[in-house]
Design a protein around this motif. Structure first.
Motif, PDB file in Angstrom:
ATOM      1  N   PHE A  69       0.813  -1.232   0.000  1.00  0.00           N
ATOM      2  CA  PHE A  69       0.000   0.000   0.000  1.00  0.00           C
ATOM      3  C   PHE A  69       0.842   1.276   0.000  1.00  0.00           C
ATOM      4  N   SER A  70       2.162   1.130   0.058  1.00  0.00           N
ATOM      5  CA  SER A  70       3.011   2.317   0.156  1.00  0.00           C
ATOM      6  C   SER A  70       3.253   2.949  -1.208  1.00  0.00           C
ATOM      7  N   LYS A  71       3.842   4.130  -1.197  1.00  0.00           N
ATOM      8  CA  LYS A  71       4.183   4.832  -2.441  1.00  0.00           C
ATOM      9  C   LYS A  71       5.340   4.159  -3.175  1.00  0.00           C
ATOM     10  N   TYR A  72       6.004   3.232  -2.489  1.00  0.00           N
ATOM     11  CA  TYR A  72       7.124   2.540  -3.120  1.00  0.00           C
ATOM     12  C   TYR A  72       6.679   1.351  -3.978  1.00  0.00           C
ATOM     13  N   GLY A  73       5.387   1.061  -3.947  1.00  0.00           N
ATOM     14  CA  GLY A  73       4.872  -0.111  -4.642  1.00  0.00           C
ATOM     15  C   GLY A  73       5.098  -0.114  -6.138  1.00  0.00           C
ATOM     16  N   ALA A 150       9.727 -13.063   1.052  1.00  0.00           N
ATOM     17  CA  ALA A 150       9.533 -11.865   0.232  1.00  0.00           C
ATOM     18  C   ALA A 150      10.472 -10.748   0.655  1.00  0.00           C
ATOM     19  N   THR A 151      10.689 -10.601   1.963  1.00  0.00           N
ATOM     20  CA  THR A 151      11.531  -9.514   2.472  1.00  0.00           C
ATOM     21  C   THR A 151      12.956  -9.615   1.942  1.00  0.00           C
ATOM     22  N   ILE A 152      13.567 -10.786   2.105  1.00  0.00           N
ATOM     23  CA  ILE A 152      14.961 -10.922   1.672  1.00  0.00           C
ATOM     24  C   ILE A 152      15.061 -10.971   0.147  1.00  0.00           C
ATOM     25  N   ALA A 153      14.069 -11.601  -0.508  1.00  0.00           N
ATOM     26  CA  ALA A 153      14.084 -11.679  -1.977  1.00  0.00           C
ATOM     27  C   ALA A 153      13.929 -10.297  -2.594  1.00  0.00           C
ATOM     28  N   LEU A 154      13.038  -9.492  -2.041  1.00  0.00           N
ATOM     29  CA  LEU A 154      12.813  -8.138  -2.543  1.00  0.00           C
ATOM     30  C   LEU A 154      14.079  -7.299  -2.416  1.00  0.00           C
ATOM     31  N   ALA A 155      14.734  -7.406  -1.254  1.00  0.00           N
ATOM     32  CA  ALA A 155      15.956  -6.632  -1.034  1.00  0.00           C
ATOM     33  C   ALA A 155      17.048  -7.042  -2.023  1.00  0.00           C
ATOM     34  N   LEU A 156      17.226  -8.333  -2.227  1.00  0.00           N
ATOM     35  CA  LEU A 156      18.243  -8.813  -3.163  1.00  0.00           C
ATOM     36  C   LEU A 156      17.941  -8.375  -4.589  1.00  0.00           C
ATOM     37  N   ALA A 157      16.678  -8.515  -5.004  1.00  0.00           N
ATOM     38  CA  ALA A 157      16.298  -8.139  -6.371  1.00  0.00           C
ATOM     39  C   ALA A 157      16.436  -6.636  -6.587  1.00  0.00           C
ATOM     40  N   TYR A 158      16.035  -5.852  -5.607  1.00  0.00           N
ATOM     41  CA  TYR A 158      16.090  -4.389  -5.724  1.00  0.00           C
ATOM     42  C   TYR A 158      17.534  -3.911  -5.882  1.00  0.00           C
ATOM     43  N   VAL A 169      23.875 -11.013   0.081  1.00  0.00           N
ATOM     44  CA  VAL A 169      23.114 -10.359   1.154  1.00  0.00           C
ATOM     45  C   VAL A 169      23.900  -9.206   1.775  1.00  0.00           C
ATOM     46  N   SER A 170      25.211  -9.348   1.901  1.00  0.00           N
ATOM     47  CA  SER A 170      26.000  -8.280   2.529  1.00  0.00           C
ATOM     48  C   SER A 170      25.882  -6.964   1.768  1.00  0.00           C
ATOM     49  N   ALA A 171      25.712  -7.023   0.435  1.00  0.00           N
ATOM     50  CA  ALA A 171      25.622  -5.794  -0.375  1.00  0.00           C
ATOM     51  C   ALA A 171      24.381  -4.983  -0.034  1.00  0.00           C
ATOM     52  N   ILE A 172      23.337  -5.653   0.480  1.00  0.00           N
ATOM     53  CA  ILE A 172      22.094  -4.959   0.837  1.00  0.00           C
ATOM     54  C   ILE A 172      22.327  -4.004   2.002  1.00  0.00           C
ATOM     55  N   LEU A 173      23.298  -4.311   2.849  1.00  0.00           N
ATOM     56  CA  LEU A 173      23.525  -3.530   4.071  1.00  0.00           C
ATOM     57  C   LEU A 173      24.445  -2.335   3.851  1.00  0.00           C
ATOM     58  N   LEU A 490      16.723  -1.219   3.436  1.00  0.00           N
ATOM     59  CA  LEU A 490      15.839  -1.140   2.275  1.00  0.00           C
ATOM     60  C   LEU A 490      14.988   0.124   2.331  1.00  0.00           C
ATOM     61  N   VAL A 491      14.411   0.395   3.491  1.00  0.00           N
ATOM     62  CA  VAL A 491      13.582   1.598   3.652  1.00  0.00           C
ATOM     63  C   VAL A 491      14.428   2.855   3.430  1.00  0.00           C
ATOM     64  N   LYS A 492      15.636   2.855   3.950  1.00  0.00           N
ATOM     65  CA  LYS A 492      16.531   4.000   3.753  1.00  0.00           C
ATOM     66  C   LYS A 492      16.804   4.228   2.270  1.00  0.00           C
ATOM     67  N   SER A 493      17.049   3.158   1.542  1.00  0.00           N
ATOM     68  CA  SER A 493      17.316   3.267   0.110  1.00  0.00           C
ATOM     69  C   SER A 493      16.072   3.721  -0.653  1.00  0.00           C
TER      70      SER A 493
END
Length: 509
Positions: A69-73, A150-158, A169-173, A490-493
């Motif tokens: 439901f967020s604007k990031y959708g 979904a959380t980890i997959a979304l972060a990796l794909a993004y 995974v380390s690159a996400i941080l 992820l939210v910060k990005s």
């Protein structure tokens, strides 16, 4: 082998040391054997931090719902012009097969009937126990595990497809820790990912071999021995390694579609040859009670009831830790096949489709098991107590008019799920140990395939699969903390990207 990172060497060496530790006889190390040590650590984590697993899993579900439901959708997992690589049907089939295919077959009848005889609350073998049994089966295999994935997959794909970061995974941080994450801390994060994947998948290979062996024994009368299970692992290893060498767009894609077709065929057989009206009524009413009670179940602990606390620790907390341990593997694979989809489309697809299909699956097989016990005099639980949970499915199928035929289809389905899970895992392990390469070398995949199968075979032979599973779940504790940091990063990005988009709009205006 030129592209492998130090994570590859560290993970391979420690995996081999764990396998060696696991095969040391208990009489040589009575208190220091792998099974004993990991059981003590797991017991401590579940007893002292069960609330943490519960709150973490619920937080990931809340985050996934927020993104819908967020604007990031509308943000695309890729460049603006990227199109999805796979059709919806193939995409659903691939994420479903990697996510929990073999688990659904293993537990589809076994979990509801187990809860029916040992409910989370109230009296056993009653109508209320049947309702609670199905409701908690939906709960354990529904929104929460898929929100974790979904959380980890979304972060990796993004980060991989939109930010062109390495697919690890380390690159996400990096938005949180900057270049510091490229050193020892980043290696530690990626090692935890690989560790959880190796032992989680090896355990599943062992369980898959046990169920195929049990099914063959049930259908043909061949004795289910350790020798038969090791032969099954050897045959399946050859098959999945052959599939892994053909690449993602051939082996895994075709097998995933075959999985979905076989699963639908098996489910429809049981649905229409069984108590159809009862099953669909059970599905409908349980879906309503699951959605209605989702908030209270998500936060249910029992500080004043030790008996119920034991049930929650043994089922819900165990599952949440297990799904978190599986998240690096499933998340990496889902990310790889989701390029070009928007965040809203991605989250809706990953949350809704597998959850609804899983709920229907449990209603068909678990509902049939409960109906057979309550109305037809069958004793499915007796098979579980005498031969293990792997026999529950075949004990149910035996009650149907063409039970042998359906059982053979079930064995084929377990085999294809077995192959796709192992196939997907070799790809993920290759990707995570080559700096996020989308096409890891066959030699790397081959090494991980051999390590996976060797771990499963050796520990199955020694009776140490439980220790392997426990070791994987222990890895879930630090990874749950990593995942919470992933959400913040992820939210910060997302916020940074939204600011850049707004600034660009103002300049154009």
């Amino acid at each position: 082998m030129k592209k492998v990172t130090r994570v590859f060497y560290i993970s391979a060496i420690i995996a081999l040391l764990f396998i060696i530790w696991g095969i040391i006889p208990k009489d040589i190390l009575p208190n220091g054997n792998l099974d004993n040590v990991t059981s003590i650590i797991q017991g401590f984590l579940v007893d002292k931090f069960g609330w943490f697993y519960l709150l973490s899993a619920t937080a990931f579900l809340g985050f996934a719902i927020y993104l819908i439901f967020s604007k990031y959708g509308n943000i695309k997992l890729g460049r603006p012009g990227d199109k999805p690589e796979y059709s919806y049907l193939t995409w659903f089939a691939m994420l479903f097969s990697a996510g929990m295919g073999i688990g659904l077959v293993f537990w589809g009848a076994a979990e509801p009937i187990s809860h029916f005889h040992n409910p989370p609350f109230g009296e056993a073998e009653t109508n209320d126990a049947a309702k609670a049994a199905m409701q908690y089966s939906f709960f354990h295999w529904g929104f929460h595990p898929w929100a974790i994935y979904a959380t980890i997959a979304l972060a990796l794909a993004y980060f991989k497809f939109r930010k062109q970061a390495p697919g690890v995974v380390s690159a996400i941080l990096e938005p949180l820790f900057g270049d510091r994450i490229k050193g020892g801390w980043g290696t530690a994060v990626d090692f935890i990912v690989v560790f959880a994947t190796i032992f989680g998948v090896s355990t599943s290979l062992g369980l898959g071999a046990i169920q195929i062996s049990g099914g063959l024994s049930f259908v043909t009368g061949i004795e289910s021995t350790i020798t038969l299970q090791l032969i099954i692992i050897a045959i399946v290893t050859v098959l999945y390694m052959t599939s892994a060498m053909t690449g993602l767009n051939r082996g895994i894609k075709y097998l995933s579609n075959a999985n979905l077709m076989l699963a639908l065929l098996l489910m429809l057989f049981v649905l229409f040859l069984g108590p159809t009206n009862f099953i669909m009524n059970f599905f409908t009413t349980t879906l309503g009670s699951y959605l209605q009670n989702l908030p209270s179940m998500s936060l249910r602990m029992t500080p004043f009831n030790e008996e119920n606390a034991e049930w929650i620790n043994g089922w819900t907390i165990f599952y949440w830790a297990w799904w978190i341990a599986w998240a690096p593997f499933v998340g990496t694979f889902i990310a790889r096949v989701s390029r070009g989809r928007t965040i809203r489309e991605f989250v809706l697809g990953v949350l809704l489709v597998p959850t609804i299909f899983g709920a229907l699956w449990f209603s068909v097989f678990g509902g049939s098991a409960i109906h057979l016990e309550a109305n037809a005099g069958a004793n499915i639980m007796q098979y579980i107590e005498s031969g293990g949970e792997q026999l529950a499915l075949f004990a149910v199928l035996e009650q149907f008019p063409i039970g042998i035929v359906i059982s053979i289809i079930a064995i084929l389905l377990i085999c294809t799920f077995f192959i796709t899970s192992a196939d997907s895992a070799t790809f993920v392990l290759g990707m995570q140990t080559t700096g996020g390469s989308l096409d890891p070398a066959n030699s790397v995949k081959f090494i991980w395939g051999i390590i996976q199968s060797s771990a499963a075979a050796v520990l199955l032979w020694q009776g140490g699969l439980n220790a392997l599973q426990t070791a994987s779940i222990i890895a879930a504790f630090p990874f749950a903390i990593i995942m919470l940091l992933v959400v913040i990063s992820l939210v910060k990005s997302f916020r940074q990207e939204a600011k850049e988009i707004d600034l660009g709009s103002k300049r154009r205006g």
